[in-house]
Design a protein around this motif. Sequence first.
Motif: not given
Length: 447
Positions: A197-226
């Motif tokens: 019934y539902l699909f949710v996807q996030v896109t995460n980008v680097a926060v600080v140069q030289g770090s593997s830490a990331t944070a969410t910059s984009k979110l997509t939510v698909i409510f499927k036909n019911f």
Amino acid sequence: MQQARASRVGELEFCGIPVRAGWMGMGRRDDPLGHRVLRILIVALCFPAVSCQCRILKCNSEYLAATSGLHVDEESVEFCIALRAYSQCTRKTARACRGDLAYHSAVHGIEDLMSQHNCSKVGPTHPPPRTQPTSLDFMVHSDAPEMCNYEKSLQQKAPHPNYTHCGLFGDPHLRTFTDDFQTCKVRGAWPLIDNDYLFVQVTNVAVVQGSSATATSKLTVIFKNFQNCVDQKVYQAETDDLPAAFIDGSRNGGEKHGANSLTVTEKAAGQYIEIQAKYIGTTIVVRQVGRYLTFAVRMPELIMRSFEDNQGLQLCLKGCPTNERMDWRLVEADGGHLPSQAAVAHPSFMRETATAKCREKLPVDDLYFRSCVFDLLTTGDLNFTLAAYYAFEDVKNLHSNKEKFHIYERTADFPPGNSAPGPPSHQALAAKHLLLIFWLWCYLTCL
């Protein structure tokens, strides 16, 4: 990206057999040769190469059935629907098919054909075949006025449905449906939820140069036909763009009589959006805090588990892959520097100052507080303090079990941010041995 794939020169490999790219994606739009090649290769070449775990054969057969009898020049819309369903199926089996040539060839072929026919990646798909009725099938065929309200429709069948919660915030920190708490890298696009019934996807980008830490910059939510309740709807948010409507401009589920069972509400302009999907008993909260997004959801357990198999990636259900998790132990003896995989401490904060700042918003020493301290040491950005604070507020509003609002470290010497399991019991070890024997049997029977 699609144009780049469609225009590349050279050869593709389908099940290990080189095929010129032009055959698959560079032909005329009214020429079904690309589809013929894809179908022939699927049938003739891919069967010997697939193991028990990889479900690419199932995806192939569903695509063949969906496109049987279609004419490319006249029914491009139907081909786009079939290709999106094919792509969705391959995505669900991605983990199991990681090293399978047939799988990777199919993925490339799908992208080329979607580019050739100008197919959007977001759009309707054929629902997967079901061998058993789902938890919501009785609602589809009901004429009762409450058919598009999950809680009312279940009053007689399950007066007290179990609800689950998942949240993603900060660096990012993930709280799964099973209340496991993890800190992950997961850079790029990752699915949080993918069920019937539902699909949710996030896109995460680097926060600080030289770090593997990331944070969410984009979110997509698909409510499927019911059926009878809502049309398929897509909600998309990005940094500095938190719309109060779906991408088609609407604020509800469409033209069907249950449309108001799916609504988008702006709680604070540009900062806080709430989506109510009453027909599946689900509430989603999307926030922008500083430059990044946070996500929280409350969902019935029956809906959460309504997927065809367990092969697909769903971070909210399974957590982050082991190689994407971060060990963010804070070392007390050295002012709170971080492990090399995260970053050295940000010069704006030492451990004492970061702790004091987080204590202002999060007085309880739980993993939300610890994640706040970690984020300040990693980024130096005070907005991450608010992200942790609002994430916990969402837990209080969405989680059904008051006793589980706070999550603590399970052992004193285990790194905060990852739930620490205790030593395995004899029963657990026996279960692991049985599981290993089962997979070995499955492998041998497939030879």
